[in-house]
Design an enzyme around this catalytic site. Structure first.
Site, mmCIF file in Angstrom:
data_model
loop_
_atom_site.group_PDB
_atom_site.id
_atom_site.type_symbol
_atom_site.label_atom_id
_atom_site.label_comp_id
_atom_site.label_asym_id
_atom_site.label_seq_id
_atom_site.Cartn_x
_atom_site.Cartn_y
_atom_site.Cartn_z
ATOM 1 N N GLU A 157 34.066 28.390 46.414
ATOM 2 C CA GLU A 157 35.217 27.580 46.859
ATOM 3 C C GLU A 157 35.152 27.264 48.362
ATOM 4 O O GLU A 157 36.122 27.471 49.088
ATOM 5 C CB GLU A 157 36.528 28.287 46.498
ATOM 6 C CG GLU A 157 36.667 28.500 45.003
ATOM 7 C CD GLU A 157 37.842 29.399 44.607
ATOM 8 O OE1 GLU A 157 38.571 29.857 45.484
ATOM 9 O OE2 GLU A 157 37.995 29.634 43.395
ATOM 10 N N ASN A 202 29.579 27.930 43.634
ATOM 11 C CA ASN A 202 30.662 27.808 42.650
ATOM 12 C C ASN A 202 31.871 27.159 43.319
ATOM 13 O O ASN A 202 32.290 27.587 44.391
ATOM 14 C CB ASN A 202 31.020 29.213 42.139
ATOM 15 C CG ASN A 202 31.903 29.201 40.913
ATOM 16 O OD1 ASN A 202 31.621 28.466 39.960
ATOM 17 N ND2 ASN A 202 32.958 29.992 40.918
ATOM 18 N N HIS A 242 39.274 25.125 35.999
ATOM 19 C CA HIS A 242 40.615 25.599 35.646
ATOM 20 C C HIS A 242 41.459 24.333 35.467
ATOM 21 O O HIS A 242 41.942 23.757 36.435
ATOM 22 C CB HIS A 242 41.184 26.489 36.755
ATOM 23 C CG HIS A 242 40.465 27.796 36.884
ATOM 24 N ND1 HIS A 242 40.508 28.763 35.897
ATOM 25 C CD2 HIS A 242 39.678 28.288 37.862
ATOM 26 C CE1 HIS A 242 39.777 29.800 36.280
ATOM 27 N NE2 HIS A 242 39.255 29.539 37.462
ATOM 28 N N GLU A 274 34.455 28.678 34.754
ATOM 29 C CA GLU A 274 35.721 29.425 34.637
ATOM 30 C C GLU A 274 36.732 28.652 33.789
ATOM 31 O O GLU A 274 37.927 28.600 34.097
ATOM 32 C CB GLU A 274 36.306 29.705 36.036
ATOM 33 C CG GLU A 274 35.336 30.418 36.963
ATOM 34 C CD GLU A 274 35.939 30.819 38.313
ATOM 35 O OE1 GLU A 274 37.168 30.706 38.487
ATOM 36 O OE2 GLU A 274 35.164 31.235 39.193
ATOM 37 N N ASP A 276 39.458 27.185 31.564
ATOM 38 C CA ASP A 276 40.695 27.460 30.821
ATOM 39 C C ASP A 276 41.618 26.269 31.027
ATOM 40 O O ASP A 276 41.344 25.419 31.877
ATOM 41 C CB ASP A 276 41.362 28.791 31.212
ATOM 42 C CG ASP A 276 41.632 28.954 32.699
ATOM 43 O OD1 ASP A 276 41.692 27.936 33.415
ATOM 44 O OD2 ASP A 276 41.787 30.103 33.145
HETATM 45 O O1 G3I Z 1 44.112 46.159 40.397
HETATM 46 C C1 G3I Z 1 45.247 45.921 41.232
HETATM 47 C C2 G3I Z 1 46.352 46.857 40.869
HETATM 48 O O2 G3I Z 1 45.936 48.173 41.162
HETATM 49 C C3 G3I Z 1 47.606 46.479 41.638
HETATM 50 O O3 G3I Z 1 48.652 47.277 41.239
HETATM 51 C C4 G3I Z 1 47.963 45.016 41.409
HETATM 52 C C5 G3I Z 1 49.169 44.590 42.216
HETATM 53 O O4 G3I Z 1 49.086 43.235 42.610
HETATM 54 O O5 G3I Z 1 46.888 44.225 41.786
HETATM 55 C C6 G3I Z 1 45.703 44.502 41.035
HETATM 56 O O6 G3I Z 1 44.672 43.688 41.467
HETATM 57 C C7 G3I Z 1 44.746 42.319 41.127
HETATM 58 C C8 G3I Z 1 43.551 41.974 40.265
HETATM 59 O O7 G3I Z 1 43.517 40.580 40.010
HETATM 60 C C9 G3I Z 1 43.567 42.713 38.934
HETATM 61 O O8 G3I Z 1 44.634 42.301 38.158
HETATM 62 C C10 G3I Z 1 44.723 41.515 42.396
HETATM 63 O O9 G3I Z 1 45.932 41.746 43.124
HETATM 64 C C11 G3I Z 1 44.589 40.052 42.064
HETATM 65 O O10 G3I Z 1 44.392 39.323 43.284
HETATM 66 C C12 G3I Z 1 43.391 39.831 41.176
HETATM 67 O O11 G3I Z 1 43.352 38.480 40.839
HETATM 68 C C13 G3I Z 1 42.095 37.944 40.465
HETATM 69 C C14 G3I Z 1 41.761 36.814 41.437
HETATM 70 O O12 G3I Z 1 40.598 36.133 40.997
HETATM 71 C C15 G3I Z 1 41.469 37.336 42.841
HETATM 72 O O13 G3I Z 1 40.327 38.160 42.837
HETATM 73 C C16 G3I Z 1 42.230 37.414 39.050
HETATM 74 O O14 G3I Z 1 42.390 38.521 38.155
HETATM 75 C C17 G3I Z 1 40.969 36.630 38.673
HETATM 76 O O15 G3I Z 1 41.155 36.027 37.404
HETATM 77 C C18 G3I Z 1 40.758 35.540 39.720
HETATM 78 O O16 G3I Z 1 39.583 34.834 39.409
HETATM 79 C C19 G3I Z 1 39.294 33.718 40.265
HETATM 80 C C20 G3I Z 1 37.785 33.621 40.419
HETATM 81 O O17 G3I Z 1 37.262 34.836 40.888
HETATM 82 C C21 G3I Z 1 37.406 32.465 41.375
HETATM 83 N N1 G3I Z 1 38.000 31.226 40.935
HETATM 84 C C22 G3I Z 1 39.459 31.247 40.679
HETATM 85 C C23 G3I Z 1 39.799 32.370 39.704
HETATM 86 C C24 G3I Z 1 41.287 32.377 39.394
HETATM 87 O O18 G3I Z 1 42.033 32.662 40.536
#
Ligand code: G3I
Length: 366
Positions: A157, A202, A242, A274, A276
């Protein structure tokens, strides 16, 4: 999907009754990875290992459908390192071992991103430290997995017309503290650390044929021309995809296919990384929602797969029970979102059949 298509997807020659066919389909749907493989394509999904603990059925579904996987979290910087210079590869190693044991290719995701940075990186990053931090990270992480991954999302990104720069690059901490050549440095460092991995840029919203998407496409091609002219090892472009149901009229159209052709002309392998489809603005009725989502999957993937440089389709989750969209773009009416090919019980939805049809319609890769 009509009865004839249903029969085709399942490879059933006898035209039995629709009801009994549907029952058979529920019992054993044609694995998307097999339909893809018939065209020398790959099919897969992102995955976080915790989903398997929550649902053994999801594990079965994943194994039956996927021959390529992207760690949704396990290889991101904030998942790997909580303190400067310290890495905990245990979850990511478990992910790679699971995939190896099941002959699933791994897309490394992701090395250089403005998001998901640990607190210590955000504190320490500066024009004096940024280059060393980025290169040390690539060396440590790409080096750790060297030889084990199919590809790396080296840069994630990195374009953003909203940053208002003539080159279209995102004003990320990496760009601001290292300069525009951070992208070139990242690709060169990853190639040195893992010479076997396919190196991918990506990117999001390249697939949308509107002003924002057009600006991103122009910036992407211009960046690519510069990188290739300088001999930078870049092998592929990931289109996140997305998608939003209310953008159906600007998705999968002729100008998108022209853009894919431009990437192909430059020798890029292309991956839908990715995929959806957000159903946030669709009606309450599940049948109507599922149909609209399926129609867009079919339209977008049919257009994408017509381009032979497209080598794989990876969805961002398989079943509606494990999707980032339920947190990111929930429905105002509170109903569960339905953006993926399988429902919360791991049963195929119209979107599954639409993906299957698009794979069936795709030309076989050389
Ligand atoms: O694991 C912690 C947990 O311990 C905590 O209590 C909770 C509170 O917010 O957060 C949890 O972590 C989160 C994690 O997902 C697991 O659920 C993070 O805050 C959250 O930021 C994270 O989001 C991920 C995001 O990327 C950022 O890394 C999404 O699951 C994931 O689907 C998303 O994927 C991204 C791709 O990597 C790049 N392109 C966009 C895509 C969608 O945003």
């Amino acid at each position: 999907m009509n009865r004839r298509d249903f029969v085709k997807v399942l490879g059933v020659s006898a035209m039995a009754g629709w009801a009994s066919l549907e029952a058979r389909a529920q019992a054993a749907v044609a694995p998307l990875k097999e339909l893809a493989d018939q065209k020398r394509l790959m099919f897969g999904s992102c995955l976080a290992l915790k989903y398997f603990n929550q649902s053994p059925a999801y594990k079965e579904l994943f194994l039956s459908q996927c021959d390529i996987a992207t760690p949704e979290l396990h290889m991101k910087w904030d998942s790997l390192s909580h303190q400067a210079g310290e890495y905990d590869f245990s979850n990511a190693d478990q992910f790679v071992a699971f995939c190896a044991a099941n002959r699933i290719k791994v897309r490394g995701h992701t090395l250089v991103w403005h998001d998901s940075l640990p607190a210590w990186v955000k504190q320490k990053i500066s024009p004096e430290t940024a280059k060393t931090m980025m290169l040390d990270h690539i060396h440590a992480v790409a080096g750790h997995f060297a030889g084990k991954l199919y590809s790396w999302d080296v840069v994630n990104e990195a374009l953003d017309p909203g940053s208002q720069r003539p080159d279209g690059l995102r004003a990320s901490p990496w760009l601001q503290d290292i300069g525009v050549d951070y992208i070139e440095q990242a690709f060169r460092a990853t190639a040195a650390a893992d010479p076997k991995a396919l190196l991918v840029w990506n990117e999001n919203y390249l697939e949308v044929s509107n002003g924002f998407g057009d600006a991103k496409r122009k910036a992407m091609l211009s960046q690519l021309d510069g990188l290739l002219a300088r001999g930078v090892p870049i092998h592929g472009i990931g289109l996140e995809a997305h998608l939003r149901s209310d953008q159906a009229n600007v998705l999968g159209d002729a100008s998108y296919e022209v853009f894919l052709g431009e990437l192909a002309k430059r020798g890029m392998k292309i991956f839908i990384t990715e995929l959806d489809i957000q159903d946030t603005s669709l009606p309450v009725d599940v049948g109507a929602r599922d149909k609209a989502i399926a129609d867009l999957y079919r339209k977008f993937l049919t257009a994408s797969l017509r381009q032979p440089a497209v080598r794989g389709v990876i969805t961002w989750g398989l079943s509606d029970s494990f999707t980032w969209i339920s947190g990111y773009r929930p429905r105002k009416d509170g109903l569960p979102v339905r953006p993926l090919p399988f429902d919360a019980n791991c049963q195929p939805k119209p979107a599954y059949y639409a993906i299957a049809e698009a794979l069936e319609a795709a030309p076989r890769r050389a």
